[in-house]
Design a protein around this motif. Structure first.
Motif, PDB file in Angstrom:
ATOM      1  N   LEU A  26       3.640   8.839 -12.291  1.00 12.90           N
ATOM      2  CA  LEU A  26       3.847   7.637 -13.090  1.00 12.90           C
ATOM      3  C   LEU A  26       5.339   7.397 -13.257  1.00 12.90           C
ATOM      4  N   MET A  27       5.771   6.197 -12.880  1.00 12.51           N
ATOM      5  CA  MET A  27       7.183   5.825 -12.982  1.00 12.51           C
ATOM      6  C   MET A  27       7.301   4.502 -13.736  1.00 12.51           C
ATOM      7  N   PHE A  54      -1.517  -0.863  -1.422  1.00  9.77           N
ATOM      8  CA  PHE A  54      -1.478   0.561  -1.731  1.00  9.77           C
ATOM      9  C   PHE A  54      -0.202   0.851  -2.505  1.00  9.77           C
ATOM     10  N   VAL A  55      -0.254   1.813  -3.419  1.00  2.58           N
ATOM     11  CA  VAL A  55       0.977   2.209  -4.103  1.00  2.58           C
ATOM     12  C   VAL A  55       1.915   2.846  -3.075  1.00  2.58           C
ATOM     13  N   PRO A  56       3.231   2.729  -3.270  1.00  2.00           N
ATOM     14  CA  PRO A  56       4.176   3.378  -2.351  1.00  2.00           C
ATOM     15  C   PRO A  56       4.024   4.899  -2.415  1.00  2.00           C
ATOM     16  N   VAL A  72       3.380   5.652  -8.645  1.00  2.00           N
ATOM     17  CA  VAL A  72       2.669   4.684  -9.474  1.00  2.00           C
ATOM     18  C   VAL A  72       3.728   4.015 -10.334  1.00  2.00           C
ATOM     19  N   VAL A  73       4.287   2.952  -9.790  1.00  2.00           N
ATOM     20  CA  VAL A  73       5.442   2.288 -10.392  1.00  2.00           C
ATOM     21  C   VAL A  73       4.961   1.158 -11.295  1.00  2.00           C
ATOM     22  N   VAL A  76       2.216  -2.595  -5.795  1.00  2.00           N
ATOM     23  CA  VAL A  76       1.470  -2.247  -4.589  1.00  2.00           C
ATOM     24  C   VAL A  76       2.108  -2.953  -3.401  1.00  2.00           C
ATOM     25  N   GLY A  77       2.017  -2.295  -2.252  1.00  2.00           N
ATOM     26  CA  GLY A  77       2.547  -2.862  -1.015  1.00  2.00           C
ATOM     27  C   GLY A  77       1.438  -3.008   0.004  1.00  2.00           C
TER      28      GLY A  77
END
Length: 146
Positions: free
Chosen positions: A98-99, A36-38, A13-14, A23-24
């Protein structure tokens, strides 16, 4: 294995400097065609620290150390299909992290995703193009940001 046991995965969760979430656009099943999150699966014999390094390198183009980020919890993800077979369901036990990162440190590869975008956190819940499993952690995410 996918047919008979859950897989363990780590989602990333960047958030960037503006507190927008990365999201990609997924290429592969399950969830192909959704934003979607990586993230990625952990391998047998790999520690969670090693998996985090490998997954961040593969998904973000830069290796990060898990100890600098916050695990948001554990979540079940159930899919009717898998990346191996449309008729085999998938169960992930997922640990989103979480990043908060400097977005200039990312070199986003186009291997698992066709494209990327940054979404304001406030807009994630209402965005129907973002997969529901990239939203399940939102209350935990917001509690860590407040």
């Amino acid at each position: 294995m996918v047919k008979n046991a859950p897989l363990f995965s780590i989602d990333l969760v960047v958030l960037n400097e503006k507190r927008e979430m990365l999201v990609g656009l997924r290429k592969n099943e399950p969830a192909s065609g959704f934003w979607f999150v990586p993230g990625g699966r952990m391998y047998k014999g790999e520690t969670i620290v090693e998996a985090f390094r490998r997954i961040t390198e593969a998904e973000l183009g830069n290796s990060f150390e898990r100890e600098h980020f916050i695990m948001l919890g554990l979540y079940d993800h159930f899919y009717e299909n898998s990346c191996f077979d449309e008729s085999v369901s998938t169960h992930y036990i997922n640990a989103p992290h979480l990043m908060l990162v400097d977005s200039t440190k990312l070199k986003l590869p186009l291997i698992q995703h066709d494209d990327y975008r940054w979404v304001p956190i406030e807009a994630v819940e209402a965005d129907r193009t973002i997969h529901c499993f990239s939203k399940v952690f939102l209350s935990d995410l917001l509690s860590h940001l407040n």
